[in-house]
Design an enzyme around this catalytic site. Sequence first.
Site, PDB file in Angstrom:
ATOM      1  N   HIS A   1      -3.923  -4.670   7.485  1.00 19.89           N
ATOM      2  CA  HIS A   1      -4.085  -3.533   8.386  1.00 19.89           C
ATOM      3  C   HIS A   1      -3.280  -3.713   9.667  1.00 19.89           C
ATOM      4  O   HIS A   1      -3.494  -4.656  10.416  1.00 19.89           O
ATOM      5  CB  HIS A   1      -5.549  -3.254   8.758  1.00 19.89           C
ATOM      6  CG  HIS A   1      -5.754  -1.789   9.065  1.00 19.89           C
ATOM      7  ND1 HIS A   1      -5.413  -1.238  10.260  1.00 19.89           N
ATOM      8  CD2 HIS A   1      -6.202  -0.778   8.290  1.00 19.89           C
ATOM      9  CE1 HIS A   1      -5.658   0.052  10.220  1.00 19.89           C
ATOM     10  NE2 HIS A   1      -6.139   0.365   9.039  1.00 19.89           N
TER      11      HIS A   1
ATOM     12  N   ARG B   1      -7.400  12.763   0.786  1.00 22.39           N
ATOM     13  CA  ARG B   1      -6.359  13.258   1.705  1.00 22.39           C
ATOM     14  C   ARG B   1      -4.963  12.765   1.343  1.00 22.39           C
ATOM     15  O   ARG B   1      -3.979  13.359   1.701  1.00 22.39           O
ATOM     16  CB  ARG B   1      -6.686  12.898   3.154  1.00 22.39           C
ATOM     17  CG  ARG B   1      -6.571  11.433   3.471  1.00 22.39           C
ATOM     18  CD  ARG B   1      -6.634  11.202   4.958  1.00 22.39           C
ATOM     19  NE  ARG B   1      -7.987  11.356   5.478  1.00 22.39           N
ATOM     20  CZ  ARG B   1      -8.420  10.730   6.572  1.00 22.39           C
ATOM     21  NH1 ARG B   1      -7.614   9.957   7.249  1.00 22.39           N
ATOM     22  NH2 ARG B   1      -9.651  10.882   6.987  1.00 22.39           N
TER      23      ARG B   1
ATOM     24  N   HIS C   1       0.813   5.942   2.052  1.00 25.16           N
ATOM     25  CA  HIS C   1       1.610   6.714   3.006  1.00 25.16           C
ATOM     26  C   HIS C   1       2.664   7.574   2.293  1.00 25.16           C
ATOM     27  O   HIS C   1       3.114   8.581   2.829  1.00 25.16           O
ATOM     28  CB  HIS C   1       2.243   5.781   4.029  1.00 25.16           C
ATOM     29  CG  HIS C   1       1.213   4.889   4.671  1.00 25.16           C
ATOM     30  ND1 HIS C   1       0.351   5.337   5.646  1.00 25.16           N
ATOM     31  CD2 HIS C   1       0.860   3.609   4.413  1.00 25.16           C
ATOM     32  CE1 HIS C   1      -0.477   4.351   5.976  1.00 25.16           C
ATOM     33  NE2 HIS C   1      -0.187   3.303   5.244  1.00 25.16           N
TER      34      HIS C   1
ATOM     35  N   GLU D   1      -8.773   0.518  -3.230  1.00 25.12           N
ATOM     36  CA  GLU D   1      -9.683   0.542  -2.077  1.00 25.12           C
ATOM     37  C   GLU D   1     -10.549   1.779  -2.175  1.00 25.12           C
ATOM     38  O   GLU D   1     -10.051   2.862  -2.504  1.00 25.12           O
ATOM     39  CB  GLU D   1      -8.887   0.618  -0.775  1.00 25.12           C
ATOM     40  CG  GLU D   1      -8.032  -0.578  -0.513  1.00 25.12           C
ATOM     41  CD  GLU D   1      -7.215  -0.381   0.754  1.00 25.12           C
ATOM     42  OE1 GLU D   1      -7.319   0.680   1.393  1.00 25.12           O
ATOM     43  OE2 GLU D   1      -6.471  -1.298   1.097  1.00 25.12           O
TER      44      GLU D   1
ATOM     45  N   HIS E   1      -5.756   3.602  -1.691  1.00 20.47           N
ATOM     46  CA  HIS E   1      -7.097   3.937  -1.213  1.00 20.47           C
ATOM     47  C   HIS E   1      -7.416   5.351  -1.691  1.00 20.47           C
ATOM     48  O   HIS E   1      -6.802   6.312  -1.235  1.00 20.47           O
ATOM     49  CB  HIS E   1      -7.107   3.851   0.324  1.00 20.47           C
ATOM     50  CG  HIS E   1      -8.448   4.103   0.939  1.00 20.47           C
ATOM     51  ND1 HIS E   1      -8.666   3.975   2.291  1.00 20.47           N
ATOM     52  CD2 HIS E   1      -9.646   4.462   0.411  1.00 20.47           C
ATOM     53  CE1 HIS E   1      -9.933   4.258   2.560  1.00 20.47           C
ATOM     54  NE2 HIS E   1     -10.543   4.563   1.435  1.00 20.47           N
TER      55      HIS E   1
ATOM     56  N   THR F   1      -8.415   3.480   8.280  1.00 23.16           N
ATOM     57  CA  THR F   1      -9.659   2.721   8.232  1.00 23.16           C
ATOM     58  C   THR F   1      -9.887   1.965   9.546  1.00 23.16           C
ATOM     59  O   THR F   1      -9.111   1.093   9.903  1.00 23.16           O
ATOM     60  CB  THR F   1      -9.613   1.717   7.055  1.00 23.16           C
ATOM     61  OG1 THR F   1      -9.118   2.396   5.916  1.00 23.16           O
ATOM     62  CG2 THR F   1     -10.983   1.156   6.769  1.00 23.16           C
TER      63      THR F   1
ATOM     64  N   ASN G   1       0.848  -1.188   0.000  1.00 21.99           N
ATOM     65  CA  ASN G   1       0.000   0.000   0.000  1.00 21.99           C
ATOM     66  C   ASN G   1       0.890   1.248   0.000  1.00 21.99           C
ATOM     67  O   ASN G   1       1.712   1.421   0.908  1.00 21.99           O
ATOM     68  CB  ASN G   1      -0.889  -0.050   1.255  1.00 21.99           C
ATOM     69  CG  ASN G   1      -1.855   1.112   1.330  1.00 21.99           C
ATOM     70  OD1 ASN G   1      -1.461   2.254   1.092  1.00 21.99           O
ATOM     71  ND2 ASN G   1      -3.084   0.847   1.676  1.00 21.99           N
TER      72      ASN G   1
HETATM   73  N1  PXP Z   1      -5.869  -3.048   3.863  1.00 24.79           N
HETATM   74  C1  PXP Z   1      -6.831  -2.093   3.921  1.00 24.79           C
HETATM   75  C2  PXP Z   1      -8.195  -2.433   3.443  1.00 24.79           C
HETATM   76  C3  PXP Z   1      -6.525  -0.801   4.392  1.00 24.79           C
HETATM   77  O1  PXP Z   1      -7.492   0.136   4.430  1.00 24.79           O
HETATM   78  C4  PXP Z   1      -5.200  -0.508   4.775  1.00 24.79           C
HETATM   79  C5  PXP Z   1      -4.857   0.881   5.243  1.00 24.79           C
HETATM   80  O2  PXP Z   1      -4.986   1.781   4.209  1.00 24.79           O
HETATM   81  C6  PXP Z   1      -4.244  -1.531   4.689  1.00 24.79           C
HETATM   82  C7  PXP Z   1      -4.603  -2.786   4.247  1.00 24.79           C
HETATM   83  C8  PXP Z   1      -2.809  -1.292   5.063  1.00 24.79           C
HETATM   84  O3  PXP Z   1      -2.723  -1.000   6.414  1.00 24.79           O
HETATM   85  P1  PXP Z   1      -1.336  -0.542   7.032  1.00 24.79           P
HETATM   86  O4  PXP Z   1      -0.963   0.743   6.399  1.00 24.79           O
HETATM   87  O5  PXP Z   1      -1.645  -0.431   8.492  1.00 24.79           O
HETATM   88  O6  PXP Z   1      -0.344  -1.640   6.721  1.00 24.79           O
END
Ligand code: PXP
Length: 237
Positions: free
Chosen positions: A191, A49, A10, A70, A43, A101, A7
């Site tokens: 997550h 944001r 960030h 997402e 996402h 989330t 992801n």
């Molecule tokens: N999966 C989903 C559905 C999420 O919303 C997120 C956070 O955006 C993640 C995975 C990744 O989470 P993290 O950044 O805590 O690894």
Amino acid sequence: MARLGVNVDHVATLRQARGGKEPDAVAAAVLAELGGADGIVIHLREDRRHIQDRDLRLLREVVQTKLDLEMAATEEMVRIAMDTKPHLVTFVPERRQELTTEGGLDVAGNRERIKDLITLLHQCGIAVSLFIDPELEQIKAARRVEADCIELHTGRYANATGLKEQDSEFESLVQAARAAYKLELVVNAGHGLNYRNVRRLRTISEIVEYNIGHSIIAHAISVGLERAVREMKDLLR
Ligand code: PXP
């Protein structure tokens, strides 16, 4: 070996902090793929944001593996997905005030609406995943609305304080993954996962893909993104 979706939200968060061009989420996606990522996750939030519409358009062209978009389960967002055609759409709950989330999607309480949106995406050849808490009611509902995959929310496991609580959250994930697998849903998870807490989950063979963002991007500040991704991939072997 389980797959790893990286992801890159960030990276976009850091860019938006100054409103400029760097760091670039697209460049990060390329490096993540070089490090062995099996997919890129973004996402597109309704408040934009972090990830912007332009990122989505560019990533759809640049990503060589698989783009998992997402989004909130709304018609407006589904229209964007139908235009850009990512490989997978993951519906997630969205609250404007949240930092990230929080909690899974209530599929059981919104079956009709979610099913209609899934049908629209399926008509465009886009597979759909639902981000849900590890609860049987939600898993059964995901099957009934004809989702292709579920992504189990691992936040409660990741945030557990103490072994007893972690054991209990781990057990919920084990049971949920088994139940979903039996219902022929593809099981993903994500997550709050990091280089430590992901190890234990690897014993849950039903989980085929992990979506991880924050811990990889944080580690990349010290060791570079390609290496940070490779180290996480190694843990998933
Ligand atoms: N999966 C989903 C559905 C999420 O919303 C997120 C956070 O955006 C993640 C995975 C990744 O989470 P993290 O950044 O805590 O690894």
